[in-house]
Design a protein around this motif. Structure first.
Motif, PDB file in Angstrom:
ATOM      1  N   THR A  53     -16.953  -9.798  -8.243  1.00 44.27           N
ATOM      2  CA  THR A  53     -17.853  -9.582  -7.190  1.00 44.27           C
ATOM      3  C   THR A  53     -18.482  -8.235  -6.882  1.00 44.27           C
ATOM      4  N   GLY A  54     -18.086  -7.518  -7.564  1.00 43.59           N
ATOM      5  CA  GLY A  54     -18.480  -6.140  -7.408  1.00 43.59           C
ATOM      6  C   GLY A  54     -17.984  -5.285  -6.442  1.00 43.59           C
ATOM      7  N   THR A  55     -16.750  -5.799  -5.798  1.00 39.07           N
ATOM      8  CA  THR A  55     -16.103  -5.031  -4.835  1.00 39.07           C
ATOM      9  C   THR A  55     -15.254  -3.969  -5.393  1.00 39.07           C
ATOM     10  N   GLU A  56     -15.306  -2.821  -4.484  1.00 40.75           N
ATOM     11  CA  GLU A  56     -14.480  -1.639  -4.821  1.00 40.75           C
ATOM     12  C   GLU A  56     -13.413  -1.516  -3.913  1.00 40.75           C
ATOM     13  N   PHE A  57     -12.236  -1.299  -4.861  1.00 41.26           N
ATOM     14  CA  PHE A  57     -11.145  -0.682  -3.924  1.00 41.26           C
ATOM     15  C   PHE A  57     -11.285   0.791  -3.587  1.00 41.26           C
ATOM     16  N   ASP A  58     -10.363   1.107  -2.563  1.00 37.22           N
ATOM     17  CA  ASP A  58     -10.327   2.470  -2.160  1.00 37.22           C
ATOM     18  C   ASP A  58      -9.315   3.263  -2.753  1.00 37.22           C
ATOM     19  N   VAL A  59      -9.863   3.690  -4.204  1.00 39.08           N
ATOM     20  CA  VAL A  59      -9.118   4.350  -4.904  1.00 39.08           C
ATOM     21  C   VAL A  59      -9.668   5.646  -5.379  1.00 39.08           C
ATOM     22  N   THR A  60      -9.216   6.897  -5.178  1.00 40.38           N
ATOM     23  CA  THR A  60      -9.739   8.380  -5.707  1.00 40.38           C
ATOM     24  C   THR A  60      -8.849   8.900  -6.603  1.00 40.38           C
ATOM     25  N   ASP A  61      -9.182   9.288  -7.680  1.00 38.71           N
ATOM     26  CA  ASP A  61      -8.694  10.140  -8.697  1.00 38.71           C
ATOM     27  C   ASP A  61      -7.176   9.122  -8.876  1.00 38.71           C
ATOM     28  N   GLY A  62      -7.182   7.935  -9.291  1.00 39.86           N
ATOM     29  CA  GLY A  62      -5.937   7.215  -9.544  1.00 39.86           C
ATOM     30  C   GLY A  62      -5.030   7.165  -8.064  1.00 39.86           C
ATOM     31  N   PRO A  77      14.621 -13.962   3.173  1.00 36.74           N
ATOM     32  CA  PRO A  77      15.508 -14.274   2.357  1.00 36.74           C
ATOM     33  C   PRO A  77      16.471 -14.930   2.934  1.00 36.74           C
ATOM     34  N   ALA A  78      17.019 -14.846   4.046  1.00 38.90           N
ATOM     35  CA  ALA A  78      18.015 -15.452   4.582  1.00 38.90           C
ATOM     36  C   ALA A  78      17.776 -16.653   5.090  1.00 38.90           C
ATOM     37  N   VAL A  79      16.439 -16.794   5.326  1.00 42.42           N
ATOM     38  CA  VAL A  79      15.909 -18.439   5.664  1.00 42.42           C
ATOM     39  C   VAL A  79      15.505 -19.124   4.222  1.00 42.42           C
ATOM     40  N   THR A  80      14.708 -18.355   3.548  1.00 44.28           N
ATOM     41  CA  THR A  80      14.306 -19.192   2.374  1.00 44.28           C
ATOM     42  C   THR A  80      14.962 -18.366   1.113  1.00 44.28           C
ATOM     43  N   PRO A  81      15.927 -18.543   0.602  1.00 49.38           N
ATOM     44  CA  PRO A  81      16.795 -18.023  -0.256  1.00 49.38           C
ATOM     45  C   PRO A  81      16.322 -17.997  -1.875  1.00 49.38           C
ATOM     46  N   ASP A  82      15.583 -19.203  -1.930  1.00 48.93           N
ATOM     47  CA  ASP A  82      15.170 -19.262  -3.390  1.00 48.93           C
ATOM     48  C   ASP A  82      13.550 -18.681  -3.644  1.00 48.93           C
ATOM     49  N   PRO A  83      13.990 -17.518  -4.293  1.00 46.13           N
ATOM     50  CA  PRO A  83      12.683 -16.558  -4.498  1.00 46.13           C
ATOM     51  C   PRO A  83      11.170 -17.335  -5.001  1.00 46.13           C
ATOM     52  N   ALA A  84      11.484 -18.418  -5.763  1.00 47.18           N
ATOM     53  CA  ALA A  84      10.574 -19.283  -6.280  1.00 47.18           C
ATOM     54  C   ALA A  84       9.431 -19.888  -5.116  1.00 47.18           C
ATOM     55  N   GLU A  85      10.172 -19.715  -3.916  1.00 44.69           N
ATOM     56  CA  GLU A  85       9.454 -20.390  -2.706  1.00 44.69           C
ATOM     57  C   GLU A  85       9.026 -19.057  -1.698  1.00 44.69           C
ATOM     58  N   TRP A  86       9.227 -17.933  -2.174  1.00 43.01           N
ATOM     59  CA  TRP A  86       8.650 -16.899  -1.177  1.00 43.01           C
ATOM     60  C   TRP A  86       7.113 -16.801  -1.120  1.00 43.01           C
ATOM     61  N   ARG A  87       6.529 -16.279   0.084  1.00 45.51           N
ATOM     62  CA  ARG A  87       5.403 -15.760   0.193  1.00 45.51           C
ATOM     63  C   ARG A  87       5.271 -14.274   0.288  1.00 45.51           C
ATOM     64  N   THR A  88       4.030 -13.783  -0.554  1.00 47.37           N
ATOM     65  CA  THR A  88       3.893 -12.364  -0.446  1.00 47.37           C
ATOM     66  C   THR A  88       2.456 -11.999  -0.251  1.00 47.37           C
ATOM     67  N   GLU A  89       2.175 -11.125   0.549  1.00 48.67           N
ATOM     68  CA  GLU A  89       0.796 -10.917   0.743  1.00 48.67           C
ATOM     69  C   GLU A  89       0.302  -9.611   0.198  1.00 48.67           C
ATOM     70  N   VAL A  90      -0.621  -9.630  -0.889  1.00 45.46           N
ATOM     71  CA  VAL A  90      -1.092  -8.564  -1.605  1.00 45.46           C
ATOM     72  C   VAL A  90      -2.378  -8.169  -0.973  1.00 45.46           C
ATOM     73  N   ALA A  91      -2.473  -6.897  -0.409  1.00 43.05           N
ATOM     74  CA  ALA A  91      -3.546  -6.535   0.296  1.00 43.05           C
ATOM     75  C   ALA A  91      -4.144  -4.994  -0.248  1.00 43.05           C
ATOM     76  N   TYR A  92      -5.456  -4.933  -0.714  1.00 39.27           N
ATOM     77  CA  TYR A  92      -5.836  -3.716  -1.410  1.00 39.27           C
ATOM     78  C   TYR A  92      -7.044  -3.227  -0.232  1.00 39.27           C
ATOM     79  N   ARG A  93      -7.112  -2.046   0.270  1.00 37.83           N
ATOM     80  CA  ARG A  93      -7.938  -1.535   1.090  1.00 37.83           C
ATOM     81  C   ARG A  93      -9.313  -1.632   0.269  1.00 37.83           C
ATOM     82  N   VAL A  94     -10.543  -1.940   0.868  1.00 41.23           N
ATOM     83  CA  VAL A  94     -11.532  -1.875   0.119  1.00 41.23           C
ATOM     84  C   VAL A  94     -12.491  -0.538   0.417  1.00 41.23           C
ATOM     85  N   ARG A  95     -13.059   0.105  -0.351  1.00 45.61           N
ATOM     86  CA  ARG A  95     -13.930   1.146  -0.135  1.00 45.61           C
ATOM     87  C   ARG A  95     -14.851   1.093   0.895  1.00 45.61           C
ATOM     88  N   ASP A  96     -14.982   2.029   2.067  1.00 46.79           N
ATOM     89  CA  ASP A  96     -15.977   1.993   2.891  1.00 46.79           C
ATOM     90  C   ASP A  96     -17.329   2.085   2.351  1.00 46.79           C
TER      91      ASP A  96
END
Length: 157
Positions: free
Chosen positions: A116-125, A138-157
């Motif tokens: 998509t040509g989207t640039e993440f906000d990364v400068t010099d690594g 994990p106390a409510v959902t002990p099975d890691p196969a059922e976990w939900r994890t949000e991945v969020a990368y800041r987009v360059r302005d």
């Protein structure tokens, strides 16, 4: 599943920053209890999900913070740092399943950005905002196969 672009406000947090290779990742995970213990000792209620904030990767060493959002800015004590997730637009993709497979989600987000040509906000690594937030308790959902994890990368302005 396609990533979405979300505009987010700054979010205060407390964290412990460290460096580790994937082979040493147990020492990163071990900081979770310390961060939660620190906020509990001070009577601060978490204001969101536990997260890892990735700053950079040099060789096989990852510079990472283990953090917890809090309602307002908090002074750290040298070991625990007070900080803030930067405001801005983020490319967000949900990872469903075991955290050991999260690199698949990273790769999907990277491929989408390239297509998509989207640039993440990364400068010099160094990332301005790269977050992995653990939405499952994990106390409510002990099975890691059922976990939900949000991945969020800041987009360059």
């Amino acid at each position: 599943m396609q990533p979405t672009i979300e505009t987010r406000a700054a979010q205060p947090y407390v964290s412990i920053r460290t460096q580790a290779s994937l082979a040493e990742w147990g020492k990163v995970n071990a900081l979770i209890g310390e961060v939660y213990g620190w906020v509990a000792q001070r009577g601060v209620e978490p204001a969101g999900a536990l997260f890892y904030r990735y700053h950079s990767v040099a060789g096989d060493v990852i510079d990472v913070e283990v953090g917890v959002p809090v309602p307002s800015l908090v002074d750290g004590d040298g070991r625990v740092l007070g900080g803030s997730k930067p405001a801005g637009q983020y490319a967000v993709l949900m990872h469903n399943g075991h955290p050991d497979r999260i690199r698949e989600t990273f790769a999907a987000l990277d491929a989408w950005a390239e297509a998509t040509g989207t640039e993440f906000d990364v400068t010099d690594g160094v990332w301005a905002g790269r977050f992995e937030s653990y939405l499952s308790d994990p106390a409510v959902t002990p099975d890691p196969a059922e976990w939900r994890t949000e991945v969020a990368y800041r987009v360059r302005d």
